[in-house]
Scaffold this motif. Structure first.
Motif, mmCIF file in Angstrom:
data_model
loop_
_atom_site.group_PDB
_atom_site.id
_atom_site.type_symbol
_atom_site.label_atom_id
_atom_site.label_comp_id
_atom_site.label_asym_id
_atom_site.label_seq_id
_atom_site.Cartn_x
_atom_site.Cartn_y
_atom_site.Cartn_z
ATOM 1 N N TYR A 95 0.832 -1.198 0.000
ATOM 2 C CA TYR A 95 0.000 0.000 0.000
ATOM 3 C C TYR A 95 0.876 1.261 0.000
ATOM 4 O O TYR A 95 1.989 1.252 0.516
ATOM 5 N N GLU A 122 -7.961 -12.689 10.104
ATOM 6 C CA GLU A 122 -8.001 -12.516 8.648
ATOM 7 C C GLU A 122 -6.685 -12.760 7.917
ATOM 8 O O GLU A 122 -6.683 -13.162 6.771
ATOM 9 N N MET A 123 -5.567 -12.451 8.580
ATOM 10 C CA MET A 123 -4.271 -12.475 7.888
ATOM 11 C C MET A 123 -3.289 -13.380 8.612
ATOM 12 O O MET A 123 -3.038 -13.189 9.799
ATOM 13 N N GLN A 175 0.332 -12.501 -0.248
ATOM 14 C CA GLN A 175 1.228 -11.426 -0.630
ATOM 15 C C GLN A 175 2.643 -11.778 -0.187
ATOM 16 O O GLN A 175 2.852 -12.329 0.893
ATOM 17 N N TYR A 219 0.144 -5.647 8.913
ATOM 18 C CA TYR A 219 1.101 -6.692 8.536
ATOM 19 C C TYR A 219 2.125 -6.173 7.533
ATOM 20 O O TYR A 219 3.288 -6.585 7.550
ATOM 21 N N GLN A 220 1.699 -5.227 6.666
ATOM 22 C CA GLN A 220 2.666 -4.722 5.689
ATOM 23 C C GLN A 220 3.776 -3.913 6.368
ATOM 24 O O GLN A 220 4.898 -3.857 5.866
ATOM 25 N N CYS A 228 2.289 -13.318 3.485
ATOM 26 C CA CYS A 228 0.992 -13.198 4.167
ATOM 27 C C CYS A 228 -0.042 -13.983 3.375
ATOM 28 O O CYS A 228 -0.049 -13.936 2.132
ATOM 29 N N PHE A 229 -0.881 -14.718 4.074
ATOM 30 C CA PHE A 229 -1.945 -15.488 3.439
ATOM 31 C C PHE A 229 -3.274 -15.125 4.101
ATOM 32 O O PHE A 229 -3.300 -14.708 5.258
ATOM 33 N N HIS A 230 -4.356 -15.333 3.357
ATOM 34 C CA HIS A 230 -5.678 -15.049 3.906
ATOM 35 C C HIS A 230 -6.082 -16.192 4.834
ATOM 36 O O HIS A 230 -6.145 -17.343 4.400
ATOM 37 N N VAL A 245 -14.375 -1.432 5.997
ATOM 38 C CA VAL A 245 -13.285 -0.870 5.182
ATOM 39 C C VAL A 245 -12.134 -0.427 6.083
ATOM 40 O O VAL A 245 -10.958 -0.676 5.791
ATOM 41 N N ILE A 249 -4.350 -4.715 6.999
ATOM 42 C CA ILE A 249 -3.364 -4.809 5.914
ATOM 43 C C ILE A 249 -2.141 -3.944 6.213
ATOM 44 O O ILE A 249 -0.999 -4.383 6.071
ATOM 45 N N GLU A 296 -10.293 -3.499 7.579
ATOM 46 C CA GLU A 296 -9.444 -4.169 6.582
ATOM 47 C C GLU A 296 -8.168 -3.362 6.316
ATOM 48 O O GLU A 296 -7.079 -3.910 6.219
#
Lengths: 442, 71
Positions: free
Chosen positions: A107, A283-284, A398, A234-235, A242-244, A224, A231, A227
């Motif tokens: 991002y 989620e991640m 990712q 973790y980024q 990273c996996f869902h 939103v 993201i 999420e």
């Protein structure tokens, strides 16, 4: 996994039963090969010309010459590192498109942060000036501080409730944040922002001053926002992959529930959370270099179909507001434990002795009855490393930096050392009993 | 890797030269190709690496509309 040495040093071939993984050094890509591809690649690598390659594999496989020739061209593109080969993402080639790198999908907030190493106090100061303290919400997740400006009182109150266990006073975080968000009412909205019909308003979501989502209904804002936080968390962690999916632990055992949305991950996570499991993420599944899983303290999103089945575990579900994901599904948010403040420090869970990948495949009893073939209510199947890797990737993944041969080797070794199952079940209790049994066996 | 041990055993022979081992691999996988798909699947590429989301384009998920961009 067995490594097969190749003359072409730009490629690395690993085989696992009937399938193979091919890593291309020049393209930094990973591909799955079926037996024909493995055989053809080995013949190609021996220096045999095209006609003989095709003839030899056609002979052995009894497949048509045309089919083997098509496969030859695909593999030839990889073998000679031709960037026009249409094996990237199985999409048609685009000659005008610039070559992408893995870091391109980070991002913009992270790319900017990595480039300038921005001090948290300098993150979008203008947003701070525009938003007085009572309209700010300070959230701390995994050592990162997010500052949210929301002038719409009702929305801010609802968001404060959701983030209560990870909310802080400005003084606790020295009034500084890495990430600055703002939720604004859309330009064409009615003049009175707190009108009773908040549902008719449209909102805009800004991150670091940049518009990232627009035309959001009132009940779409929280999903939103959550999420985006997950993201960015973790980024910003220096993740490797990273996996869902969800990550939980119990007694030094790491349980990973990967898969596509709708497979039953969140419902099972919420159920296990009330039975002694610590939830690291809903989620991640983000791994660092040592394949420790990142803890992202966030509420669990429970979809509509699971509200009634989870009512005993989470009585508060009855009174939670309903939010809506962009795909239209209704969700309610619950924390695994409402009574305690969440751990908001940077944490990778490194304390585990064994790892279990269990891919949930929830089927309602109605669906089960409607299936032509009778099926056991609980059914598990062991997956090969390549099968589980493919499942993980299909769910969403990712890579944190340019993919290398050692990344592939370490990831497959890590997965090789773990248990890997896909679990079909009709109720969370059935899945819990299975998980309990599997974890007790080691 | 119990599932795969059997498949690899056919060419797990230390006494084979690299060339002989290669020939055995070609024979084994060439024959298996008669009953398996002829496909090369891209697993990880810069184009497919993206933040995991509830709904992504072309995810073929029953809950996600095909045009969903998941923001």
């Amino acid at each position: 996994m067995q490594h097969i040495p190749l003359n072409n040093t730009q490629l690395q071939l690993l085989v696992d039963g009937e399938q193979g993984l091919l890593f291309c050094h020049q393209r930094n890509t990973l591909h799955k090969l079926e037996p024909a591809g493995i055989a053809l690649l080995l013949v190609m690598d021996a220096g045999v010309d095209k006609q003989q390659c095709i003839a030899q594999i056609t002979n052995l496989s009894r497949q048509s010459v045309e089919d083997i020739e098509s496969l030859y061209w695909l593999l030839s593109g990889l073998y000679h590192a031709r960037f026009d080969a249409d094996v990237d993402a199985n999409l048609p080639p685009s000659n005008n498109e610039p070559l992408r790198q893995y870091r391109d999908s980070l991002y913009f907030e992270i790319a900017k942060r990595n480039a300038f190493r921005t001090d948290r106090c300098l993150a979008s100061p203008q947003a701070k000036e525009n938003c007085p303290e009572p309209e700010l919400l300070w959230i701390r997740i995994a050592g990162l501080v997010f500052r949210l400006c929301c002038k719409h009182q009702r929305l801010r109150t609802e968001l404060e409730q959701i983030f209560k266990p990870v909310s802080f006073l400005a003084t606790d975080v020295a009034g500084c944040a890495e990430f600055a968000f703002e939720i604004k009412i859309g330009k064409h909205a009615p003049a009175i922002s707190d009108a009773p019909d908040s549902e008719s308003l449209q909102f805009e979501f800004y991150s670091q001053g940049k518009l990232i989502a627009t035309e959001l209904k009132f009940n779409q804002v929280a999903p939103v926002l959550i999420e985006r936080i997950q993201i960015l968390t973790y980024q910003a962690s220096g993740f490797r992959f990273c996996f869902h999916g969800a990550a939980l632990s119990e007694n030094r055992k790491l349980l990973l529930l990967p898969g596509k949305s709708g497979a039953g991950k969140s419902t099972l996570t919420a159920y296990l959370a009330k039975r002694g499991f610590a939830v690291h993420s809903d989620e991640m599944i983000a791994f660092n270099d040592k394949f420790d899983a990142l803890t992202i303290a966030m509420p669990i999103a429970i979809k509509r179909g699971a509200w009634a089945p989870l009512e005993n575990e989470y009585p508060q579900l009855k009174h939670q507001p309903v939010w809506q994901l962009k795909d239209g599904r209704d969700v309610k948010y619950v924390w695994p434990d409402d009574d305690i403040s969440q751990d908001t420090s940077t944490t990778f869970y490194s304390d585990c002795d064994s790892v279990y990948f269990i891919a949930p495949d929830f089927t309602t009893s109605t669906q089960l009855k409607s299936q032509a073939m009778p099926k056991e209510p609980v059914h598990s199947r062991q997956l090969t490393v390549i099968e589980m890797l493919e499942l993980l990737i299909r769910g969403g993944y990712q890579v944190g930096h340019e993919l290398s041969a050692s990344d592939v080797k370490d990831l497959t070794n890590f997965m090789d050392s773990a248990d890997r199952d896909v679990l079909s079940y009709c109720s969370s209790e059935q899945a819990f009993q299975y998980v309990k049994k599997i974890l007790a066996e080691k | 890797m119990n599932n795969n041990k059997k498949a690899n055993d056919a060419v797990d022979n230390d006494e084979l030269t690299p060339e002989q081992a290669r020939r055995q691999f070609i024979k084994k996988y060439g024959k298996l190709a008669a009953v398996t798909p002829l496909a090369v699947t891209a697993l990880m590429t810069p184009k497919t690496s993206a933040a995991p989301k509830s709904c992504r384009p072309n995810q073929q998920n029953k809950h996600c509309p095909p045009e969903s961009n998941g923001f």
